[in-house]
Scaffold this active site. Structure first.
Site, PDB file in Angstrom:
ATOM      1  N   LEU A 127      27.164 -35.410 -38.286  1.00  0.00           N
ATOM      2  CA  LEU A 127      26.084 -34.463 -39.054  1.00  0.00           C
ATOM      3  C   LEU A 127      25.154 -33.922 -37.913  1.00  0.00           C
ATOM      4  O   LEU A 127      24.425 -34.863 -37.447  1.00  0.00           O
ATOM      5  CB  LEU A 127      25.725 -35.215 -40.311  1.00  0.00           C
ATOM      6  CG  LEU A 127      24.697 -34.447 -40.985  1.00  0.00           C
ATOM      7  CD1 LEU A 127      24.621 -35.038 -42.536  1.00  0.00           C
ATOM      8  CD2 LEU A 127      23.127 -34.401 -40.511  1.00  0.00           C
ATOM      9  N   HIS A 231      19.076 -44.099 -33.140  1.00  0.00           N
ATOM     10  CA  HIS A 231      18.272 -43.253 -32.073  1.00  0.00           C
ATOM     11  C   HIS A 231      17.226 -42.933 -33.104  1.00  0.00           C
ATOM     12  O   HIS A 231      17.335 -42.946 -34.248  1.00  0.00           O
ATOM     13  CB  HIS A 231      19.069 -42.231 -31.967  1.00  0.00           C
ATOM     14  CG  HIS A 231      18.522 -41.174 -30.939  1.00  0.00           C
ATOM     15  ND1 HIS A 231      17.798 -40.280 -31.294  1.00  0.00           N
ATOM     16  CD2 HIS A 231      18.641 -41.107 -29.491  1.00  0.00           C
ATOM     17  CE1 HIS A 231      17.229 -39.558 -30.021  1.00  0.00           C
ATOM     18  NE2 HIS A 231      17.982 -40.099 -28.992  1.00  0.00           N
TER      19      HIS A 231
END
Length: 332
Positions: A127, A231
């Site tokens: 994505l 992240h």
């Protein structure tokens, strides 16, 4: 809303390549490599062209198109069954407990064990939303459209679904986890390994990594600190997964240490909550919903308005539906 989710085609290659260059590394499902991206599109086209509703190893690539400009502004991917051509490896975080009678002390050590526990699962991944579009719910549209696609083709997906979130990457583009664990055995830095992984897959890591458990206490501080952390740009994605019913069950990526989230497919909130309905009228209304229609290469999804059989004109145009057609809908 003028944005549409649809199957990717060969014509989207340049758009995907331009977006791949914006990912910042560590995004292995969207490599900045035209040959690798072209292979993904070819594999996806074969999956969309196969009509049989049976579970096998396939990849579906979807894109987010701005209908006003024709530009592709986002993408996402669905893997139907991982670990079929080569083993699907994860690290599982566990604990080893030891007791010393002489010292009257119990020691508990955290270890990373190389496992294939998630082999055979479906996977949602890849994505990416263009930075200029990260407003207005388009990220949510991309993410949840995958679940509506799975619902529409349920027999082609496994009973468990996973999502791997990218791990922590430092400002220099390096991975503390790679440097502290895998990098010690490969003679290449993270950027080199990342580029190789994106094109060739991560089997080379599994081939060369030691198979015995790794005690995290023996890792450097920076590597230990990022085990299981996403992240910073992936925190919103992690929250969206949690809202869908995904959970972190102590599995992490063998490449960058990012968390792997899992869920039972039929318990994913969007899949469980979606309903099918016949369109009875096209008219203006305020009832926000995520809408989808069509199968395989004819699949379409968008954000719009729907209630009691009535769909708003913009959504009807985007999905190319009218009275008498059937759509799937779920609350936004």
């Amino acid at each position: 809303m003028t944005h549409l989710i649809r199957p990717a085609t060969d014509a989207d290659l340049q758009h995907l390549y331009e977006m791949a260059k914006l990912t910042g590394g560590g995004f292995t499902n969207l490599p900045p490599d035209k040959q690798a991206l072209s292979a993904k599109l070819e594999r996806s086209a074969a999956a969309f062209a196969r009509d049989e509703d049976t579970l096998t190893d396939e990849l579906f690539v979807l894109v987010l198109e701005d209908l006003a400009t024709g530009d592709v502004r986002g993408t996402c991917q669905i893997f139907t069954q991982v670990g079929q051509h080569w083993p699907f490896y994860s690290y599982r975080i566990g604990t080893i407990t030891k007791h010393s009678v002489e010292l009257a002390r119990t020691f508990r050590a955290e270890v990373l064990s190389l496992v294939n526990d998630l082999e055979g699962s479906s996977e949602v991944g890849g994505l990416f939303l263009h930075p200029a579009e990260r407003a207005g719910g388009l990220g949510l549209l991309l993410a949840r459209s995958r679940y509506l696609f799975i619902r529409a083709h349920r027999a082609r997906f496994a009973d468990r679904i996973l999502a791997e979130l990218r791990g922590v990457i430092d400002e220099a583009g390096g991975s503390p986890f790679w440097d502290g664990v895998a990098g010690r055995f490969f003679g290449m830095n993270f950027q080199e390994a990342d580029a190789f992984n994106a094109v060739n897959g991560n089997q080379f890591i599994a081939d060369l990594m030691p198979k015995h458990p790794i005690y995290t206490a023996m890792l450097g501080e920076h590597a230990r600190a990022v085990v299981g952390l996403p992240h910073p740009t992936g925190r919103a994605a992690m929250r969206m997964l949690e809202n869908e019913g995904f959970a972190f069950e102590q599995y992490v990526d063998i490449f960058d240490g990012g968390p792997t989230m899992t869920a039972r497919t039929d318990q994913v909130a969007t899949i469980r909550g979606a309903r099918d309905a016949e369109v009875t009228a096209v008219a203006a209304l305020k009832a926000p919903a995520l809408l989808a229609t069509g199968r395989l290469r004819h699949f379409r999804a968008c954000l719009g308005h729907f209630a009691d059989g009535i769909i708003d004109p913009a959504s009807a145009s985007t999905l190319n539906v009218t009275a008498g057609d059937t759509i799937s809908h779920v609350a936004r």
